[in-house]
Design an enzyme around this catalytic site. Structure first.
Site, PDB file in Angstrom:
ATOM      1  N   HIS A 105       0.868  -1.183   0.000  1.00  0.00           N
ATOM      2  CA  HIS A 105       0.000   0.000   0.000  1.00  0.00           C
ATOM      3  C   HIS A 105       0.909   1.239   0.000  1.00  0.00           C
ATOM      4  O   HIS A 105       2.017   1.202   0.558  1.00  0.00           O
ATOM      5  CB  HIS A 105      -0.846  -0.043   1.270  1.00  0.00           C
ATOM      6  N   ASP A 124       2.743  -4.559   8.198  1.00  0.00           N
ATOM      7  CA  ASP A 124       1.532  -3.748   8.035  1.00  0.00           C
ATOM      8  C   ASP A 124       0.346  -4.698   8.160  1.00  0.00           C
ATOM      9  O   ASP A 124       0.031  -5.459   7.244  1.00  0.00           O
ATOM     10  CB  ASP A 124       1.592  -3.071   6.661  1.00  0.00           C
ATOM     11  N   GLN A 136      -4.918  -5.268   6.931  1.00  0.00           N
ATOM     12  CA  GLN A 136      -5.919  -6.204   6.402  1.00  0.00           C
ATOM     13  C   GLN A 136      -5.888  -7.538   7.138  1.00  0.00           C
ATOM     14  O   GLN A 136      -6.766  -8.382   6.922  1.00  0.00           O
ATOM     15  CB  GLN A 136      -5.701  -6.443   4.898  1.00  0.00           C
ATOM     16  N   LYS A 173     -10.793  -0.511  10.049  1.00  0.00           N
ATOM     17  CA  LYS A 173     -10.959  -1.748   9.260  1.00  0.00           C
ATOM     18  C   LYS A 173     -11.342  -2.911  10.171  1.00  0.00           C
ATOM     19  O   LYS A 173     -11.675  -3.990   9.713  1.00  0.00           O
ATOM     20  CB  LYS A 173      -9.676  -2.064   8.501  1.00  0.00           C
ATOM     21  N   CYS A 189      -4.686   2.340  -3.779  1.00  0.00           N
ATOM     22  CA  CYS A 189      -3.465   2.884  -3.160  1.00  0.00           C
ATOM     23  C   CYS A 189      -2.299   1.910  -3.315  1.00  0.00           C
ATOM     24  O   CYS A 189      -1.488   1.747  -2.385  1.00  0.00           O
ATOM     25  CB  CYS A 189      -3.674   3.223  -1.675  1.00  0.00           C
TER      26      CYS A 189
END
Ligand SMILES: Cc1ncc(COP(=O)(O)O)c(C=O)c1O
Length: 406
Positions: free
Chosen positions: A124, A201, A204, A227, A364
């Site tokens: 991202h 990261d 998700q 999220k 993104c």
């Protein structure tokens, strides 16, 4: 309908956002962008903003002391949820700010010209641009790990690329476009094998997979609350205690200091040292409520449910000869695809006419789009509240799009 799907579908009623403004079911397939909020999170947020509201950490009255306890309890919940200690959790505005924090605070002090950072093609922009800005400040070089044929970060290639000049590896746990799940333990072993730190990261991953930072062995882990069925405006950086202790503040202001004089200022210990100004009190409490909500259901159940939906949707799409499917079979909650002769934005707009919401665009992740040879993809991403009716509505909308275009 599977038993799993039926049991989770009961939770759909908890989400007031899953209806259109005129009361129709809304087939929301954009949880990868941001998840809808359960009533429990909305209630906790309203309470924190209403009857319970006061500042934290500095009030001498009872309400402020109670609010401080609630705010710090939310920090402890975040820590417990991802397997860290409360003192290792820094509240940020979200994952983007958390990565920028590491790039400034850790990166400025620990990296210099000649050092290298390893990212991957599928990152991202939030996990690319902060490192590019750091490269401008310090002269570090960025290397980009390629992907396997099916769109996973190629860890064999990473093993071949990593050298003792690499000081940081920063990879997505789950790709926001392709849904592939990183073998984090192997990535950690590779990074640590050359003496590099590793940032994951988890934007998700955290809403879909049980995460235990201690077990994974990572150095930094970041995610955003919105999220994870929580509010916008808050997220977290987890960093191993000794690393966090070694990091200098990156923003100055109230709440992050110990003692201020014009001659010399000393700073509070971590994590407060990284939380300048009045913090996201309401949002952090909302995040705590979101963690309670998903924990009561169980990440294993959510993951199994989303996996069944991904399998079903990929199965349906793979039988269409005008559809190109991206990403690995074993994708976590996310399916990216393209329809021949239909721009993803047109598909998204036509689907919207029948109350189906997908994401269309570069997500993104423009370097990944370049790698795939497309300007954009259509993306359906699931949350715990989706079921087969959402897939059926998507497929019906795609058939309608076909009729409009041909
Ligand atoms: C994998 C990944 N990383 C980082 C981000 C940035 O998150 P935020 O915009 O909440 O800071 C996102 C959001 O789409 C994401 O999916």
């Amino acid at each position: 309908m599977t038993t799993l799907t039926r049991s989770l579908a009961d939770h759909r009623a908890d989400f007031p956002g899953l209806r259109t403004h005129d009361g129709q079911p809304w087939h929301y397939l954009d949880s990868g962008a941001t998840a809808q909020k359960p009533q429990a999170v909305i209630d906790a947020t309203l309470r924190a903003m209403g009857a319970d509201y006061a500042t934290v950490h500095r009030g001498v009255y009872a309400r402020s002391a109670e609010m401080t306890l609630a705010f710090e309890a939310a920090r402890a919940k975040v820590a417990g949820f991802i397997g860290g200690a409360a003192g290792e959790i820094v509240f940020t505005r979200g994952a983007t700010e958390a990565i920028n924090l590491v790039a400034h605070s850790w990166g400025n002090d620990h990296l210099r010209a000649g050092d290298r950072i390893l990212l991957s093609v599928l990152e991202h922009h939030s996990n690319i641009v902060p490192w590019q800005l750091l490269a401008r400040r310090t002269g570090v070089e960025i290397d980009v790990c390629p992907l396997t044929q099916d769109g996973q970060i190629d860890l064999d290639a990473a093993a071949a690329m990593l050298t003792s000049a690499h000081k940081l590896v920063s990879f997505a746990h789950v790709s926001n476009v392709l849904g592939g799940v990183l073998d984090v333990r192997r990535a950690v072993a590779l990074a640590h094998g050359v003496g590099a730190k590793i940032l994951i990261d988890g934007c998700q991953a955290v809403p879909r997979l049980g995460v235990d930072v201690a077990d994974l062995g990572v150095d930094f882990y970041v995610f955003s609350a919105h999220k994870l069925y929580g509010p916008t405006g808050v997220g977290a950086l987890w960093a191993r205690a000794e690393i966090l202790e070694s990091m200098a503040p990156w923003m100055g202001g109230g709440a992050m200091i110990e003692r201020v004089t014009f001659a010399h200022t000393t700073f509070a210990p971590a994590p407060q040292r990284f939380e300048a100004g009045t913090p996201q009190i309401i949002e952090a409490i909302g995040l705590g409520a979101a963690i309670d909500y998903v924990s009561a259901i169980g990440l294993d159940q959510i993951h199994a449910h989303e996996t069944a939906l991904v399998r079903q949707l990929r199965g349906e799409l793979s039988r269409m000869n005008d559809v190109r499917l991206f990403g690995p079979e074993a994708s976590a909650g996310i399916v990216s695809f393209a329809m021949d002769g239909v721009h993803p934005h047109d598909l998204g707009t036509i689907l919207d006419e029948t109350n189906v919401a997908i994401r269309a665009g570069h997500h993104c992740a423009q370097p990944l789009m370049d790698h795939l040879g497309v300007a954009a993809t259509a993306r359906a991403s699931f949350g715990l509240y989706n079921d087969e009716s959402d897939i059926a509505a998507l497929l019906a909308g795609m058939e309608r799009t076909r009729r409009i275009f041909r």
